[in-house]
Design a protein around this motif. Structure first.
Motif, mmCIF file in Angstrom:
data_model
loop_
_atom_site.group_PDB
_atom_site.id
_atom_site.type_symbol
_atom_site.label_atom_id
_atom_site.label_comp_id
_atom_site.label_asym_id
_atom_site.label_seq_id
_atom_site.Cartn_x
_atom_site.Cartn_y
_atom_site.Cartn_z
ATOM 1 N N PHE A 1 -13.259 -6.277 -11.550
ATOM 2 C CA PHE A 1 -13.504 -4.848 -11.398
ATOM 3 C C PHE A 1 -13.906 -4.341 -12.774
ATOM 4 O O PHE A 1 -13.064 -4.063 -13.622
ATOM 5 N N ASP A 2 -15.202 -4.274 -13.017
ATOM 6 C CA ASP A 2 -15.714 -3.887 -14.332
ATOM 7 C C ASP A 2 -16.036 -2.398 -14.356
ATOM 8 O O ASP A 2 -16.561 -1.857 -13.374
ATOM 9 N N VAL A 3 -15.751 -1.765 -15.474
ATOM 10 C CA VAL A 3 -16.081 -0.358 -15.684
ATOM 11 C C VAL A 3 -17.015 -0.305 -16.885
ATOM 12 O O VAL A 3 -16.646 -0.711 -17.987
ATOM 13 N N LEU A 4 -18.229 0.194 -16.651
ATOM 14 C CA LEU A 4 -19.239 0.269 -17.704
ATOM 15 C C LEU A 4 -19.651 1.717 -17.912
ATOM 16 O O LEU A 4 -19.819 2.469 -16.948
ATOM 17 N N GLN A 5 -19.835 2.099 -19.184
ATOM 18 C CA GLN A 5 -20.326 3.434 -19.521
ATOM 19 C C GLN A 5 -21.683 3.258 -20.181
ATOM 20 O O GLN A 5 -21.836 2.449 -21.103
ATOM 21 N N GLN A 6 -22.668 4.007 -19.709
ATOM 22 C CA GLN A 6 -24.035 3.861 -20.206
ATOM 23 C C GLN A 6 -24.094 4.223 -21.687
ATOM 24 O O GLN A 6 -23.592 5.265 -22.102
ATOM 25 N N ARG B 1 -22.821 8.707 -17.554
ATOM 26 C CA ARG B 1 -23.182 7.789 -16.469
ATOM 27 C C ARG B 1 -22.358 6.507 -16.573
ATOM 28 O O ARG B 1 -22.258 5.903 -17.641
ATOM 29 N N PHE B 2 -21.794 6.127 -15.433
ATOM 30 C CA PHE B 2 -20.927 4.955 -15.354
ATOM 31 C C PHE B 2 -21.402 4.047 -14.232
ATOM 32 O O PHE B 2 -21.983 4.500 -13.245
ATOM 33 N N THR B 3 -21.107 2.763 -14.388
ATOM 34 C CA THR B 3 -21.320 1.786 -13.337
ATOM 35 C C THR B 3 -20.017 1.016 -13.159
ATOM 36 O O THR B 3 -19.417 0.569 -14.138
ATOM 37 N N LEU B 4 -19.585 0.896 -11.921
ATOM 38 C CA LEU B 4 -18.432 0.074 -11.582
ATOM 39 C C LEU B 4 -18.968 -1.152 -10.866
ATOM 40 O O LEU B 4 -19.803 -1.031 -9.964
ATOM 41 N N ILE B 5 -18.514 -2.315 -11.253
ATOM 42 C CA ILE B 5 -18.919 -3.549 -10.598
ATOM 43 C C ILE B 5 -17.670 -4.178 -10.000
ATOM 44 O O ILE B 5 -16.754 -4.568 -10.728
#
Length: 98
Positions: A38-43, A49-53
């Protein structure tokens, strides 16, 4: 393995609160038996803007995740923080070393 990429655009004044709520959700999510990651990425060039994988090991795991208290807490907490509704794309993993 099902991999879901979730895209979130947060209102600027809520970035810190969104980050805290999302890290709480992620920390609890990786403890679920059906979640591989469960990855949490911030642009980098737009911190709103965030992306959760989310990588699920079984077909039932996404529904099981959405039935947890930590997911409900996250969903209800972050909904008013979003600049637009979150979107997602689902993928079938072809290579995913664990």
């Amino acid at each position: 393995m099902l991999v879901v990429q979730v895209f979130v655009h947060v209102l600027p004044e809520h970035v810190a609160a969104f980050t805290a709520a999302t890290l709480d959700n992620a920390t609890n999510s990786v403890l679920e038996p059906g979640i591989a990651r469960f990855d949490v990425l911030q642009q980098a060039d737009d911190p709103t803007r965030f992306t959760l994988i989310e990588a699920y090991l079984t077909d039932d795991a996404p529904a099981e995740h959405k039935a947890t208290a930590h997911y409900a807490r996250w969903r209800d907490t972050v909904e008013p923080m979003m600049a637009s509704p979150r979107t997602n794309v689902k993928y079938e993993s072809l290579f995913f070393p664990i």
